[in-house]
Write a protein that holds these residues in place. Structure first.
Motif, PDB file in Angstrom:
ATOM      1  N   GLU A 191       3.174  -8.916 -24.310  1.00 38.09           N
ATOM      2  CA  GLU A 191       3.487  -8.939 -25.730  1.00 38.09           C
ATOM      3  C   GLU A 191       4.198 -10.250 -26.077  1.00 38.09           C
ATOM      4  O   GLU A 191       4.667 -10.970 -25.200  1.00 38.09           O
ATOM      5  CB  GLU A 191       4.393  -7.754 -26.115  1.00 38.09           C
ATOM      6  N   TRP A 192       4.273 -10.524 -27.366  1.00 39.95           N
ATOM      7  CA  TRP A 192       5.021 -11.696 -27.823  1.00 39.95           C
ATOM      8  C   TRP A 192       6.441 -11.289 -28.188  1.00 39.95           C
ATOM      9  O   TRP A 192       6.664 -10.317 -28.913  1.00 39.95           O
ATOM     10  CB  TRP A 192       4.341 -12.337 -29.031  1.00 39.95           C
ATOM     11  N   PHE A 193       7.395 -12.068 -27.670  1.00 33.65           N
ATOM     12  CA  PHE A 193       8.799 -11.891 -28.001  1.00 33.65           C
ATOM     13  C   PHE A 193       9.299 -13.187 -28.642  1.00 33.65           C
ATOM     14  O   PHE A 193       8.644 -14.228 -28.574  1.00 33.65           O
ATOM     15  CB  PHE A 193       9.629 -11.604 -26.751  1.00 33.65           C
ATOM     16  N   THR A 194      10.461 -13.101 -29.262  1.00 31.49           N
ATOM     17  CA  THR A 194      11.051 -14.295 -29.850  1.00 31.49           C
ATOM     18  C   THR A 194      12.566 -14.253 -29.680  1.00 31.49           C
ATOM     19  O   THR A 194      13.172 -13.174 -29.663  1.00 31.49           O
ATOM     20  CB  THR A 194      10.686 -14.429 -31.346  1.00 31.49           C
ATOM     21  N   THR A 195      13.165 -15.416 -29.523  1.00 32.89           N
ATOM     22  CA  THR A 195      14.611 -15.520 -29.393  1.00 32.89           C
ATOM     23  C   THR A 195      15.235 -15.585 -30.777  1.00 32.89           C
ATOM     24  O   THR A 195      14.872 -16.435 -31.590  1.00 32.89           O
ATOM     25  CB  THR A 195      15.001 -16.767 -28.592  1.00 32.89           C
ATOM     26  N   THR A 196      16.156 -14.688 -31.049  1.00 29.26           N
ATOM     27  CA  THR A 196      16.861 -14.652 -32.322  1.00 29.26           C
ATOM     28  C   THR A 196      18.359 -14.645 -32.055  1.00 29.26           C
ATOM     29  O   THR A 196      18.806 -14.554 -30.913  1.00 29.26           O
ATOM     30  CB  THR A 196      16.490 -13.400 -33.132  1.00 29.26           C
ATOM     31  N   LEU A 197      19.147 -14.689 -33.103  1.00 24.77           N
ATOM     32  CA  LEU A 197      20.590 -14.574 -32.952  1.00 24.77           C
ATOM     33  C   LEU A 197      21.015 -13.147 -32.633  1.00 24.77           C
ATOM     34  O   LEU A 197      22.186 -12.889 -32.377  1.00 24.77           O
ATOM     35  CB  LEU A 197      21.292 -15.102 -34.202  1.00 24.77           C
ATOM     36  N   ALA A 198      20.057 -12.227 -32.642  1.00 23.56           N
ATOM     37  CA  ALA A 198      20.291 -10.866 -32.180  1.00 23.56           C
ATOM     38  C   ALA A 198      19.740 -10.674 -30.773  1.00 23.56           C
ATOM     39  O   ALA A 198      19.574  -9.540 -30.312  1.00 23.56           O
ATOM     40  CB  ALA A 198      19.659  -9.855 -33.135  1.00 23.56           C
ATOM     41  N   ALA A 211      18.903 -20.498 -27.226  1.00 22.21           N
ATOM     42  CA  ALA A 211      17.527 -20.063 -26.983  1.00 22.21           C
ATOM     43  C   ALA A 211      17.073 -20.343 -25.556  1.00 22.21           C
ATOM     44  O   ALA A 211      16.253 -19.606 -25.002  1.00 22.21           O
ATOM     45  CB  ALA A 211      16.577 -20.736 -27.977  1.00 22.21           C
ATOM     46  N   ALA A 212      17.595 -21.411 -24.956  1.00 23.69           N
ATOM     47  CA  ALA A 212      17.180 -21.766 -23.602  1.00 23.69           C
ATOM     48  C   ALA A 212      17.955 -21.007 -22.531  1.00 23.69           C
ATOM     49  O   ALA A 212      17.643 -21.130 -21.343  1.00 23.69           O
ATOM     50  CB  ALA A 212      17.374 -23.272 -23.386  1.00 23.69           C
ATOM     51  N   ASN A 213      18.919 -20.211 -22.940  1.00 23.65           N
ATOM     52  CA  ASN A 213      19.753 -19.487 -21.982  1.00 23.65           C
ATOM     53  C   ASN A 213      19.050 -18.207 -21.537  1.00 23.65           C
ATOM     54  O   ASN A 213      18.762 -17.333 -22.353  1.00 23.65           O
ATOM     55  CB  ASN A 213      21.097 -19.141 -22.634  1.00 23.65           C
ATOM     56  N   PRO A 214      18.737 -18.058 -20.240  1.00 22.16           N
ATOM     57  CA  PRO A 214      18.017 -16.860 -19.787  1.00 22.16           C
ATOM     58  C   PRO A 214      18.813 -15.578 -19.933  1.00 22.16           C
ATOM     59  O   PRO A 214      18.244 -14.480 -19.822  1.00 22.16           O
ATOM     60  CB  PRO A 214      17.730 -17.163 -18.310  1.00 22.16           C
ATOM     61  N   LEU A 215      20.122 -15.674 -20.215  1.00 25.47           N
ATOM     62  CA  LEU A 215      20.919 -14.469 -20.464  1.00 25.47           C
ATOM     63  C   LEU A 215      20.717 -13.940 -21.879  1.00 25.47           C
ATOM     64  O   LEU A 215      21.180 -12.847 -22.205  1.00 25.47           O
ATOM     65  CB  LEU A 215      22.408 -14.774 -20.239  1.00 25.47           C
ATOM     66  N   HIS A 216      20.055 -14.716 -22.725  1.00 31.59           N
ATOM     67  CA  HIS A 216      19.768 -14.322 -24.112  1.00 31.59           C
ATOM     68  C   HIS A 216      21.020 -13.833 -24.834  1.00 31.59           C
ATOM     69  O   HIS A 216      21.147 -12.649 -25.178  1.00 31.59           O
ATOM     70  CB  HIS A 216      18.673 -13.250 -24.157  1.00 31.59           C
ATOM     71  N   PRO A 217      21.989 -14.717 -25.077  1.00 32.37           N
ATOM     72  CA  PRO A 217      23.225 -14.310 -25.753  1.00 32.37           C
ATOM     73  C   PRO A 217      22.945 -13.713 -27.131  1.00 32.37           C
ATOM     74  O   PRO A 217      21.966 -14.076 -27.801  1.00 32.37           O
ATOM     75  CB  PRO A 217      24.011 -15.620 -25.874  1.00 32.37           C
TER      76      PRO A 217
END
Length: 385
Positions: A230-237, A121-127
């Motif tokens: 807008e609101w975004f969220t970090t997911t496993l996708a 989640a903390a990775n700016p590359l958003h794996p």
């Protein structure tokens, strides 16, 4: 984060469990794979011996992933040897330990998912672990209250199926009449709490919760981020727009309790939750679906009056995690499995989108400290009737 572990540690620890509690005491002449693995991969069993500190598990550059898989192969081969007919008497004696080890591994299958999401989640590359199967937002069912009569009820596990010791013994409790929300609180509903100043109103928060909220600068659920208005969220996708119809997730007990107060309600007790679930089918979105994030879609058509009792998100209850009347932990090291944590934790019920389907059941008692947010935990409201 001190509470999370690397994926390879989970793989090694579940292997260590079988090596330590099955092979070493019950297979003659068994030689441990590595003399130091007992230190590296012991989680919290004080009776077994010293342990590598939990907050430092992420610093273990060795053993490598390849070496961990070699460890698993070695242990599995010896387990298969133990399963020969010649050891039938031994297997009969250790059947309960084997069964516990399998359910313990399922717990870590869920932790693999939750800990990986936190690490990325903390990775700016958003794996991206697994691409989203669909991008549409399904509508949440209309909100309604479902009433339940009070009286003396029985809760806790009964029957011959597996249960952890903290689900026993079955016992009676008295309930006042109550009602539960027919579905989980959605992201859209929680967003109104946020917009209306829910994180800035100490009157809504427990004292300890307000202190944690201020100290950790909480302004939204974990993984929520404002992005381009807008609101975004970090997911496993990956990094995705907030699905406003999906259940709110990754909130602490403190946040769940504050929201309930704001909404003119409260959190259910675990006895209320289990009683309400008594006639509900065990259906929902589990790890097996591959989605790995909460969904607004209801359970199948025969879900009964309550949606999403199982799957999607664990549900915080107002119940402290303590032993049931008559509870006694097992003797020996395995007695440390649950009983030693019965302090300063709250019970969650149901299951989540990261829980294996075969691991969920009505009497399952999950538990976490009230500030925990990295688990798939959400909110179902309750009220007195």
């Amino acid at each position: 984060m001190p509470e999370a572990s690397p994926v390879k540690w989970h793989l090694a620890h579940t292997t260590w469990f079988f090596e330590t509690f099955v092979l070493m005491p019950h297979l003659k002449d068994y030689r441990p794979f590595h003399p130091q693995y007992g230190v590296l991969f012991n989680s919290y069993y004080e009776a077994i011996g010293p342990r590598w500190p939990r907050p430092l598990r992420g610093l273990l550059s060795r053993p490598t992933v390849e070496e961990v898989y070699a460890y698993r192969k070695y242990v599995n081969e010896h387990l298969e040897y133990l399963f020969q007919p010649a050891f039938a008497d031994v297997l009969a004696r250790i059947a309960d330990i084997l069964r516990l080890g399998l359910h313990h591994e399922q717990q870590h299958q869920e932790l693999l998912v939750t800990d990986l999401q936190h690490a990325w989640a903390a990775n700016p590359l958003h794996p991206v672990y697994r691409p989203a199967a669909r991008a549409d937002e399904l509508p949440a069912p209309p909100s309604a209250w479902v009433p339940f009569d009070g009286g003396v009820v029985s809760i806790g596990h009964d029957g011959d199926e597996f249960a952890f010791d903290n689900e026993l013994p079955r016992h009676r409790v008295y309930l006042q009449s109550f009602r539960l929300a027919n579905r989980l609180v959605t992201n859209e509903e929680y967003l109104r709490f946020l917009v209306e100043g829910g994180y800035d109103r100490p009157d809504l928060w427990l004292s300890d919760g307000w202190a944690v909220c201020r100290a950790q600068a909480w302004t939204a659920p974990l993984y929520w981020q404002p992005h381009e208005g807008e609101w975004f969220t970090t997911t496993l996708a990956g990094f995705r727009p907030l699905d406003r119809q999906a259940p709110v997730c990754h909130v602490s007990y403190y946040e769940a309790d504050a929201y309930a107060r704001w909404a003119g309600a409260r959190l259910p007790t675990e006895a209320e939750w289990e009683t309400a679930a008594a006639r509900q089918p065990l259906a929902g979105h589990f790890q097996d679906s591959g989605r790995l994030r909460p969904s607004a879609a209801p359970a199948p058509d025969d879900h009964g009056p309550l949606y999403q009792l199982y799957g999607d998100v664990w549900q915080w209850t107002a119940s402290p995690y303590i032993g049931y009347p008559g509870y006694r932990p097992a003797t020996g090291a395995l007695g440390e499995y649950n009983g030693k944590f019965m302090c300063n934790q709250l019970v969650l019920r149901g299951a989540s989108c990261a829980t294996p389907r075969s691991h969920a059941r009505r009497t399952y008692r999950n538990f976490f400290p009230p500030e925990a947010r990295w688990q798939f935990a959400g909110i179902r409201l309750a009220q007195e009737l």
